[in-house]
Design a protein around this motif. Structure first.
Motif, PDB file in Angstrom:
ATOM      1  N   ASN A 117      33.007  30.408  39.054  1.00 27.04           N
ATOM      2  CA  ASN A 117      31.830  30.737  38.253  1.00 27.04           C
ATOM      3  C   ASN A 117      31.169  32.054  38.666  1.00 27.04           C
ATOM      4  OD1 ASN A 117      30.561  29.981  40.625  1.00 27.04           O
ATOM      5  ND2 ASN A 117      29.808  28.046  39.844  1.00 27.04           N
ATOM      6  N   GLY A 118      31.796  32.814  39.545  1.00 24.30           N
ATOM      7  CA  GLY A 118      31.209  34.063  40.023  1.00 24.30           C
ATOM      8  C   GLY A 118      30.980  35.090  38.937  1.00 24.30           C
ATOM      9  N   ARG A 119      31.950  35.266  38.053  1.00 25.18           N
ATOM     10  CA  ARG A 119      31.789  36.246  36.974  1.00 25.18           C
ATOM     11  C   ARG A 119      30.663  35.832  36.015  1.00 25.18           C
ATOM     12  NH1 ARG A 119      36.945  37.093  38.416  1.00 25.18           N
ATOM     13  NH2 ARG A 119      37.705  39.217  38.351  1.00 25.18           N
ATOM     14  N   THR A 120      30.575  34.556  35.733  1.00 32.08           N
ATOM     15  CA  THR A 120      29.496  34.078  34.863  1.00 32.08           C
ATOM     16  C   THR A 120      28.143  34.337  35.501  1.00 32.08           C
ATOM     17  OG1 THR A 120      30.943  32.365  33.973  1.00 32.08           O
ATOM     18  CG2 THR A 120      28.573  32.067  33.639  1.00 32.08           C
ATOM     19  N   MET A 121      28.048  34.123  36.806  1.00 29.18           N
ATOM     20  CA  MET A 121      26.792  34.383  37.500  1.00 29.18           C
ATOM     21  C   MET A 121      26.435  35.868  37.443  1.00 29.18           C
ATOM     22  SD  MET A 121      27.363  31.818  40.725  1.00 29.18           S
ATOM     23  CE  MET A 121      25.976  32.408  41.649  1.00 29.18           C
ATOM     24  N   LEU A 122      27.421  36.724  37.639  1.00 29.43           N
ATOM     25  CA  LEU A 122      27.169  38.165  37.550  1.00 29.43           C
ATOM     26  C   LEU A 122      26.743  38.550  36.136  1.00 29.43           C
ATOM     27  CD1 LEU A 122      30.186  39.490  39.650  1.00 29.43           C
ATOM     28  CD2 LEU A 122      27.765  39.555  40.312  1.00 29.43           C
ATOM     29  N   GLN A 123      27.378  37.960  35.133  1.00 26.04           N
ATOM     30  CA  GLN A 123      27.018  38.219  33.739  1.00 26.04           C
ATOM     31  C   GLN A 123      25.573  37.795  33.476  1.00 26.04           C
ATOM     32  OE1 GLN A 123      28.888  39.649  31.177  1.00 26.04           O
ATOM     33  NE2 GLN A 123      27.005  39.545  29.987  1.00 26.04           N
ATOM     34  N   ASN A 124      25.220  36.603  33.902  1.00 22.93           N
ATOM     35  CA  ASN A 124      23.865  36.094  33.695  1.00 22.93           C
ATOM     36  C   ASN A 124      22.812  36.978  34.355  1.00 22.93           C
ATOM     37  OD1 ASN A 124      25.066  33.949  32.381  1.00 22.93           O
ATOM     38  ND2 ASN A 124      24.652  32.456  33.984  1.00 22.93           N
ATOM     39  N   ALA A 125      23.177  37.614  35.464  1.00 21.42           N
ATOM     40  CA  ALA A 125      22.245  38.461  36.218  1.00 21.42           C
ATOM     41  C   ALA A 125      22.220  39.902  35.713  1.00 21.42           C
ATOM     42  CB  ALA A 125      22.612  38.449  37.696  1.00 21.42           C
ATOM     43  N   GLY A 126      23.069  40.223  34.734  1.00 27.03           N
ATOM     44  CA  GLY A 126      23.132  41.592  34.233  1.00 27.03           C
ATOM     45  C   GLY A 126      23.901  42.534  35.134  1.00 27.03           C
ATOM     46  N   LEU A 127      24.814  42.001  35.936  1.00 26.25           N
ATOM     47  CA  LEU A 127      25.547  42.803  36.913  1.00 26.25           C
ATOM     48  C   LEU A 127      27.044  42.936  36.627  1.00 26.25           C
ATOM     49  CD1 LEU A 127      23.815  41.338  40.076  1.00 26.25           C
ATOM     50  CD2 LEU A 127      23.735  43.737  39.377  1.00 26.25           C
ATOM     51  N   LEU A 128      27.544  42.264  35.635  1.00 25.25           N
ATOM     52  CA  LEU A 128      28.999  42.225  35.418  1.00 25.25           C
ATOM     53  C   LEU A 128      29.574  43.570  34.981  1.00 25.25           C
ATOM     54  CD1 LEU A 128      31.459  40.367  35.532  1.00 25.25           C
ATOM     55  CD2 LEU A 128      31.061  39.835  33.129  1.00 25.25           C
ATOM     56  N   SER A 129      28.805  44.399  34.330  1.00 24.30           N
ATOM     57  CA  SER A 129      29.347  45.648  33.788  1.00 24.30           C
ATOM     58  C   SER A 129      29.482  46.761  34.830  1.00 24.30           C
ATOM     59  CB  SER A 129      28.467  46.138  32.638  1.00 24.30           C
ATOM     60  OG  SER A 129      27.174  46.453  33.122  1.00 24.30           O
ATOM     61  N   PHE A 130      28.931  46.604  36.014  1.00 22.69           N
ATOM     62  CA  PHE A 130      28.913  47.683  36.991  1.00 22.69           C
ATOM     63  C   PHE A 130      30.150  47.791  37.886  1.00 22.69           C
ATOM     64  CE2 PHE A 130      24.408  46.884  36.073  1.00 22.69           C
ATOM     65  CZ  PHE A 130      24.053  48.150  35.610  1.00 22.69           C
ATOM     66  N   PRO A 131      30.707  46.705  38.382  1.00 22.39           N
ATOM     67  CA  PRO A 131      31.831  46.847  39.324  1.00 22.39           C
ATOM     68  C   PRO A 131      33.087  47.424  38.675  1.00 22.39           C
ATOM     69  CG  PRO A 131      30.909  44.625  39.413  1.00 22.39           C
ATOM     70  CD  PRO A 131      30.309  45.309  38.235  1.00 22.39           C
ATOM     71  N   ASP A 132      33.804  48.227  39.450  1.00 20.73           N
ATOM     72  CA  ASP A 132      35.101  48.730  39.027  1.00 20.73           C
ATOM     73  C   ASP A 132      36.174  47.679  39.239  1.00 20.73           C
ATOM     74  OD1 ASP A 132      34.491  51.659  38.423  1.00 20.73           O
ATOM     75  OD2 ASP A 132      33.615  51.379  40.420  1.00 20.73           O
ATOM     76  N   VAL A 133      35.957  46.825  40.212  1.00 20.89           N
ATOM     77  CA  VAL A 133      36.887  45.743  40.502  1.00 20.89           C
ATOM     78  C   VAL A 133      36.089  44.539  40.998  1.00 20.89           C
ATOM     79  CG1 VAL A 133      37.357  46.466  42.882  1.00 20.89           C
ATOM     80  CG2 VAL A 133      39.054  45.129  41.657  1.00 20.89           C
ATOM     81  N   ILE A 134      36.557  43.354  40.620  1.00 27.13           N
ATOM     82  CA  ILE A 134      35.952  42.100  41.067  1.00 27.13           C
ATOM     83  C   ILE A 134      37.067  41.206  41.567  1.00 27.13           C
ATOM     84  CG2 ILE A 134      34.670  40.033  40.385  1.00 27.13           C
ATOM     85  CD1 ILE A 134      33.417  41.709  38.120  1.00 27.13           C
ATOM     86  N   VAL A 135      36.905  40.662  42.759  1.00 27.89           N
ATOM     87  CA  VAL A 135      37.876  39.712  43.310  1.00 27.89           C
ATOM     88  C   VAL A 135      37.113  38.462  43.736  1.00 27.89           C
ATOM     89  CG1 VAL A 135      39.641  39.290  45.061  1.00 27.89           C
ATOM     90  CG2 VAL A 135      39.368  41.594  44.107  1.00 27.89           C
ATOM     91  N   MET A 136      37.447  37.355  43.091  1.00 31.42           N
ATOM     92  CA  MET A 136      36.821  36.073  43.394  1.00 31.42           C
ATOM     93  C   MET A 136      37.819  35.171  44.134  1.00 31.42           C
ATOM     94  SD  MET A 136      33.709  36.005  42.327  1.00 31.42           S
ATOM     95  CE  MET A 136      32.836  37.405  41.679  1.00 31.42           C
ATOM     96  N   GLY A 137      37.293  34.134  44.728  1.00 32.68           N
ATOM     97  CA  GLY A 137      38.069  33.241  45.573  1.00 32.68           C
ATOM     98  C   GLY A 137      39.313  32.671  44.922  1.00 32.68           C
ATOM     99  N   GLU A 138      39.243  32.352  43.639  1.00 33.10           N
ATOM    100  CA  GLU A 138      40.410  31.750  42.983  1.00 33.10           C
ATOM    101  C   GLU A 138      41.556  32.747  42.799  1.00 33.10           C
ATOM    102  OE1 GLU A 138      37.785  33.120  39.514  1.00 33.10           O
ATOM    103  OE2 GLU A 138      37.445  32.150  41.439  1.00 33.10           O
TER     104      GLU A 138
END
Length: 141
Positions: A117-138
């Motif tokens: 659910n990390g990407r959803t949390m970033l989206q909800n916080a208005g932060l998803l559009s900023f990172p060039d790369v995202i790596v989550m546990g899964e």
């Protein structure tokens, strides 16, 4: 000091997720084991793999949890978090700081051991559009 990139964590760096995490533990432990825990039982668990956390809490209360019990606790924990993502809040100035870094040409990576659910949390916080790369546990083996 000049740098080209920055790696940022989700929990405790970009987002204040303490209440979400505490609530998920409390709900899960009360529902399945009838255990009521204080913050002092939970805070040493931050950042550790969830199955290990439940095993540790079980032992503190004299319980030896089997793998299927730990799996059930982890599933319940995850489902609770998915239904209560509103409890995770961006830290003050998190969005503005990340925005300034991007405008300065800094490459941004977001990394987390958080599962699913990390990407959803970033989206909800208005932060998803900023990172060039995202790596989550899964995504890590």
């Amino acid at each position: 000091m000049n740098f080209e990139g920055a790696l940022l964590d989700v929990d405790g760096t970009l987002l204040d997720t303490k209440e979400l995490i505490r609530a998920a533990y409390r709900f899960t432990l009360e529902k399945h084991l009838g255990i009521h825990v204080s913050d002092s039982h939970l805070e040493p668990l931050w950042g550790k793999p969830l199955p290990l956390c439940y095993e540790t809490v079980g032992r503190r209360f004299g319980l030896e949890l089997m793998e299927d019990q730990r799996d059930l606790l982890c599933r319940t924990h995850g489902a609770f978090q998915d239904e209560n993502l509103h409890l995770a809040k961006p830290f003050d100035q998190a969005v503005e700081t990340v925005e300034r870094l991007k405008k300065a040409g800094i490459k941004l990576g977001v990394v987390s051991s958080r599962m699913y659910n990390g990407r959803t949390m970033l989206q909800n916080a208005g932060l998803l559009s900023f990172p060039d790369v995202i790596v989550m546990g899964e995504e890590v083996t």
